[in-house]
Write an enzyme that holds these catalytic residues in place. Structure first.
Site, PDB file in Angstrom:
ATOM      1  N   ALA A 189      43.367  38.846  42.551  1.00  0.00           N
ATOM      2  CA  ALA A 189      43.782  38.760  41.092  1.00  0.00           C
ATOM      3  C   ALA A 189      44.736  39.227  40.791  1.00  0.00           C
ATOM      4  O   ALA A 189      43.922  40.169  39.682  1.00  0.00           O
ATOM      5  CB  ALA A 189      42.831  37.576  40.641  1.00  0.00           C
TER       6      ALA A 189
ATOM      7  N   ALA B 267      42.479  43.914  32.375  1.00  0.00           N
ATOM      8  CA  ALA B 267      41.507  43.634  33.670  1.00  0.00           C
ATOM      9  C   ALA B 267      41.403  41.966  33.621  1.00  0.00           C
ATOM     10  O   ALA B 267      42.382  41.331  33.109  1.00  0.00           O
ATOM     11  CB  ALA B 267      40.318  44.155  34.455  1.00  0.00           C
ATOM     12  N   ASN B 268      40.895  40.963  34.779  1.00  0.00           N
ATOM     13  CA  ASN B 268      40.603  39.847  34.522  1.00  0.00           C
ATOM     14  C   ASN B 268      39.338  39.592  35.246  1.00  0.00           C
ATOM     15  O   ASN B 268      38.462  40.796  35.040  1.00  0.00           O
ATOM     16  CB  ASN B 268      41.547  39.323  34.899  1.00  0.00           C
ATOM     17  CG  ASN B 268      41.431  39.580  37.145  1.00  0.00           C
ATOM     18  OD1 ASN B 268      40.815  39.124  37.278  1.00  0.00           O
ATOM     19  ND2 ASN B 268      42.930  40.070  37.388  1.00  0.00           N
ATOM     20  N   ARG B 269      38.498  38.224  35.323  1.00  0.00           N
ATOM     21  CA  ARG B 269      37.568  37.853  35.510  1.00  0.00           C
ATOM     22  C   ARG B 269      36.982  37.472  37.113  1.00  0.00           C
ATOM     23  O   ARG B 269      35.973  37.440  37.460  1.00  0.00           O
ATOM     24  CB  ARG B 269      37.044  35.996  35.153  1.00  0.00           C
ATOM     25  CG  ARG B 269      37.785  37.089  33.558  1.00  0.00           C
ATOM     26  CD  ARG B 269      36.938  35.189  32.655  1.00  0.00           C
ATOM     27  NE  ARG B 269      36.931  35.191  30.805  1.00  0.00           N
ATOM     28  CZ  ARG B 269      36.110  36.321  29.851  1.00  0.00           C
ATOM     29  NH1 ARG B 269      35.036  37.090  30.401  1.00  0.00           N
ATOM     30  NH2 ARG B 269      36.631  36.320  28.723  1.00  0.00           N
ATOM     31  N   SER B 270      38.151  38.711  37.375  1.00  0.00           N
ATOM     32  CA  SER B 270      37.492  37.950  39.406  1.00  0.00           C
ATOM     33  C   SER B 270      36.557  39.200  39.421  1.00  0.00           C
ATOM     34  O   SER B 270      36.504  39.763  39.628  1.00  0.00           O
ATOM     35  CB  SER B 270      39.638  38.152  39.890  1.00  0.00           C
ATOM     36  OG  SER B 270      38.758  38.137  41.180  1.00  0.00           O
TER      37      SER B 270
END
Length: 235
Positions: free
Chosen positions: A100, A34-37
């Site tokens: 994102a 995943a990412n930090r969005s």
């Protein structure tokens, strides 16, 4: 927060599609890429478009943000799920891809938790990645039901405008909102954003507007107004 649609507002009678948040690409039942969005900007955009009278479909990856009132929200997990939901929402007048989306996913999502024990049949070293579908480029390339306006985001940590300019051409979209998400800006998960709006492309001149540092709610309101102006002028 309740959202009241503007009766006779500048986006009344128009349909908007907004993507928001990250995607989660499973490695096994307990791990994912995943990412930090946070989804704050995409959710704010969906709400801003609704306040101007649009019928909005929000396709959201996993986010702690509350579903905006007055907006039809579809919850998804993966990039492939998000693409399917976006295609299902067509036709729309404008598509705003603020999510994102993870660029890659594990080639294989294991059915059992991977163990770090050396005797295990699978280990992190065995993780192979494959490319996810490009939702922005896919929507921009639609032949029979392409939105009149396709807008993307370029979240970068360096050379923000240069990368956004290249993305505008490569994706075939109409507008790109470039923003700096390097750790020191606090953009991911924060309440403020710094935007450069790039319009044009497709072999023509690219116009670049630098917007002041503002809250994500203010960025969303400004973008919704610009969308209304563009769609109204093209009607």
């Amino acid at each position: 927060l309740a959202i009241e649609k503007a009766l006779g507002g500048p986006l009344s009678g128009m349909r908007a599609l907004v993507t928001s948040g990250p995607t989660h690409e499973p490695i096994d039942p307990v791990r994912f890429i995943a990412n930090r969005s946070s989804g704050k900007q995409g959710h704010a955009i969906a709400g801003a478009c609704a306040r101007l009278g649009a019928d909005v479909t929000l396709v959201s990856g996993p986010s702690v943000e509350a579903d905006p009132a007055g907006v039809a929200t579809v919850h998804v997990e993966t990039a492939r799920d998000m693409l399917e939901a976006c295609i299902g929402a067509l036709p729309v007048d404008v598509a705003i891809c603020a999510a994102a989306v993870s660029d890659w996913r594990p080639e294989t999502a294991h059915g059992q938790k991977l163990k770090k024990d050396k005797a295990a049949t699978a280990s992190p070293a065995d993780l192979s990645l494959v490319e996810n579908p490009d939702i922005l480029a896919t929507l921009a390339a639609r032949e029979n039901d392409r939105p009149r306006l396709v807008i993307g985001f370029a979240a970068e940590t360096d050379d923000v405008v240069a990368y956004a300019r290249a993305k505008l051409t490569a994706k075939g979209c109409d507008w790109i909102l470039a923003n700096d998400v390097s750790p020191e800006t606090g953009t991911f998960g924060g309440d403020h954003n710094k935007i450069h709006l790039l319009t044009g492309g497709a072999g023509g001149e690219v116009d670049i507007e630098e917007w002041p540092h503002a809250s994500k709610l203010d960025v969303a309101a400004r973008l919704a107004e610009r969308i209304a102006q563009a769609l109204g002028a093209a009607a």
